[in-house]
Design a protein around this motif. Structure first.
Motif, mmCIF file in Angstrom:
data_model
loop_
_atom_site.group_PDB
_atom_site.id
_atom_site.type_symbol
_atom_site.label_atom_id
_atom_site.label_comp_id
_atom_site.label_asym_id
_atom_site.label_seq_id
_atom_site.Cartn_x
_atom_site.Cartn_y
_atom_site.Cartn_z
ATOM 1 N N GLY A 176 0.887 -1.324 -0.149
ATOM 2 C CA GLY A 176 0.110 0.067 -0.037
ATOM 3 C C GLY A 176 0.741 1.267 -0.233
ATOM 4 O O GLY A 176 0.462 2.167 -0.448
ATOM 5 N N CYS A 177 2.075 1.190 0.171
ATOM 6 C CA CYS A 177 2.818 2.350 0.387
ATOM 7 C C CYS A 177 4.516 2.009 -0.117
ATOM 8 O O CYS A 177 4.821 2.688 -1.207
ATOM 9 C CB CYS A 177 2.914 3.002 1.814
ATOM 10 N N ALA A 178 5.246 1.302 0.781
ATOM 11 C CA ALA A 178 6.548 1.032 0.473
ATOM 12 C C ALA A 178 6.779 0.531 -0.961
ATOM 13 O O ALA A 178 7.598 1.089 -1.647
ATOM 14 C CB ALA A 178 7.292 0.064 1.395
ATOM 15 N N VAL A 179 5.997 -0.624 -1.134
ATOM 16 C CA VAL A 179 6.395 -1.167 -2.722
ATOM 17 C C VAL A 179 5.626 -0.250 -3.663
ATOM 18 O O VAL A 179 6.267 -0.096 -4.733
ATOM 19 C CB VAL A 179 5.627 -2.648 -2.575
ATOM 20 N N MET A 180 4.434 0.316 -3.450
ATOM 21 C CA MET A 180 3.562 1.342 -4.511
ATOM 22 C C MET A 180 4.703 2.292 -4.699
ATOM 23 O O MET A 180 4.919 2.835 -6.028
ATOM 24 C CB MET A 180 2.274 1.591 -3.884
ATOM 25 N N THR A 181 5.102 2.839 -3.637
ATOM 26 C CA THR A 181 5.952 4.163 -3.775
ATOM 27 C C THR A 181 7.346 3.925 -4.434
ATOM 28 O O THR A 181 7.693 4.620 -5.374
ATOM 29 C CB THR A 181 6.183 5.029 -2.626
ATOM 30 N N LEU A 315 14.448 16.500 -13.919
ATOM 31 C CA LEU A 315 13.966 16.284 -12.675
ATOM 32 C C LEU A 315 12.532 15.941 -12.582
ATOM 33 O O LEU A 315 11.579 17.068 -13.003
ATOM 34 C CB LEU A 315 14.400 17.712 -11.842
ATOM 35 N N ARG A 316 12.083 15.018 -11.843
ATOM 36 C CA ARG A 316 10.663 14.386 -11.743
ATOM 37 C C ARG A 316 10.452 14.271 -10.370
ATOM 38 O O ARG A 316 11.154 13.539 -9.461
ATOM 39 C CB ARG A 316 10.405 13.307 -12.739
ATOM 40 N N GLY A 317 9.152 14.572 -9.935
ATOM 41 C CA GLY A 317 8.384 14.082 -8.720
ATOM 42 C C GLY A 317 7.818 12.860 -9.026
ATOM 43 O O GLY A 317 7.341 12.498 -10.015
ATOM 44 N N SER A 318 7.800 11.910 -7.877
ATOM 45 C CA SER A 318 7.083 10.708 -7.843
ATOM 46 C C SER A 318 6.156 10.561 -6.664
ATOM 47 O O SER A 318 6.732 10.346 -5.661
ATOM 48 C CB SER A 318 8.150 9.554 -8.190
ATOM 49 N N TYR A 319 4.857 10.659 -6.659
ATOM 50 C CA TYR A 319 3.932 10.463 -5.551
ATOM 51 C C TYR A 319 3.316 9.149 -5.713
ATOM 52 O O TYR A 319 2.477 8.969 -6.605
ATOM 53 C CB TYR A 319 3.032 11.679 -5.596
ATOM 54 N N MET A 320 3.468 8.527 -4.711
ATOM 55 C CA MET A 320 3.070 7.119 -4.696
ATOM 56 C C MET A 320 3.399 6.071 -5.979
ATOM 57 O O MET A 320 2.461 5.627 -6.388
ATOM 58 C CB MET A 320 1.487 7.387 -4.310
#
Length: 375
Positions: A176-181, A315-320
């Motif tokens: 739900g978070c660590a793997v997905m992100t 430079l890119r952001g990655s949310y979730m």
């Protein structure tokens, strides 16, 4: 119904948290699920830096709040109008509920869902409702639409993904978070391809998940950077071709030598603008830096603006993990079952809800990778 949950009533407590007790496990009243909502018996919840960021006030949220956002559990009841879930389903939570109707959801970027972001900032469910009450009848806020540090919780059906019931909850929670992100940052945001070089800063749960994603994508070399020797050893065991001690004065030089002048991709998972700057300079001309961590909102990044054009850097952001949760949870789970994402290796501690403050001490001192609360 009556349940118990870990409530944060004020932010910025001093460490050690085992003494200051920023989170108190309290009796709570949980209202039944409303239309489009689910009552879930939480089975396992991961302890994440995003939770710590609320505790230490680097990412302020409304309080009082029932914390926790990375978890898995079993559905006990469904609200009116729910057709995609039934009682008994095992689910993983998504910490961004997607409305399915806004412009971001329509273009396939549900992690940027505008109503979902507004609900998360306000500490409500997607509907705008709050289902928590404390023993005195005061309303408590929801954390990222999940509030997983509780025996039971109510969530929007847009915050859940059904999974196979045989998957252990303590492993499922991490998807739900660590793997997905982390995995998502490597395979979705960066779109790493076989033979491309990757350097990853930070070997916490998200960073190691990003490492697993880079390995699964066929990247080489893969350089892991962290100040903690034990985490670097784990990174090597999980597939890092090289490790670099973050505190070394020549860390950047080492990375450039390993990657032949700079990496194709640098992933920053620490949440530090200084580390992000290092990650940017660790890439080659034409390289891409993906930032996953969440620095304090006041922190600013300084890079040579001309390099973005003259060297075609990105430079890119990655949310979730730039995820489409209904798509990515099943495919990442398939990789886990195939042995290509050994997510269980990220688990370093299992503990009870009453030990929640001890877990945050470990996390703040970088003494754990992923801790899971079993409920």
């Amino acid at each position: 119904m009556e349940t118990r949950g870990a409530v944060l009533r004020s932010m910025g407590a001093e460490m050690p948290y085992a003494e200051s007790l920023p989170l108190r496990v309290e009796p709570l009243q949980l209202e039944p699920p409303g239309p489009g909502e689910l009552l879930v018996r939480v089975r396992a919840a991961g302890v994440c830096h995003s939770d710590l960021s609320v505790v230490n006030a680097s990412r302020p949220r409304p309080v009082p709040m029932v914390l926790g956002h990375e978890a898995a559990g079993d559905i006990e009841a469904v609200g009116a109008g729910v057709t995609d879930f039934t009682v008994g389903d095992r689910v993983v939570f998504s910490f961004v509920p997607s409305c399915g109707r806004c412009s971001f959801c329509a273009e396939g970027r549900p992690v940027l869902c505008a109503p979902g972001a507004a609900a998360n900032a306000a500490g409500t469910l997607l509907s705008g409702a709050r289902r928590w009450r404390d023993a005195e009848g005061q309303a408590c806020h929801h954390h990222l639409g999940v509030s997983a540090f509780a025996e039971y919780t109510v969530v929007s059906e847009r915050s859940a993904v059904r999974i196979d019931p045989d998957l252990p909850a303590e492993v499922a929670a991490l998807f739900g978070c660590a793997v997905m992100t982390g995995v998502g940052a490597a395979v979705n945001t960066a779109s790493v391809r076989p033979g491309e070089s990757v350097v990853i800063y930070g070997m916490g749960g998200v960073g190691l998940a990003a490492l697993l994603g880079a390995v699964a994508a066929g990247a080489w070399p893969i350089v892991a950077v962290d100040p903690v020797a034990e985490k670097l050893a784990l990174a090597q065991r999980l597939g890092a071709s090289h490790v670099v001690q973050a505190r070394d004065d020549d860390a950047l030089t080492q990375i450039r030598e390993i990657t032949g002048g700079g990496a194709d991709y640098a992933l920053e998972t620490v949440g530090s603008e200084k580390v992000l700057e290092q990650a940017y300079f660790a890439t080659a001309r034409g390289g891409t830096t993906v930032t996953v961590g969440l620095p304090h909102p006041d922190r600013m990044l300084q890079i040579p603006a001309v390099s973005l054009v003259a060297e075609e850097r990105s430079l890119r952001g990655s949310y979730m993990g730039s995820a489409v949760v209904s798509r990515d949870v099943p495919r990442f789970l398939a990789l886990y079952r195939a042995g290509r994402l050994p997510v269980h290796e990220l688990l370093t501690h299992r503990l009870a809800l009453d030990d929640i403050n001890l877990a945050f001490d470990r996390l703040a001192r970088a003494e754990a990778v992923r801790q899971v609360i079993l409920l």
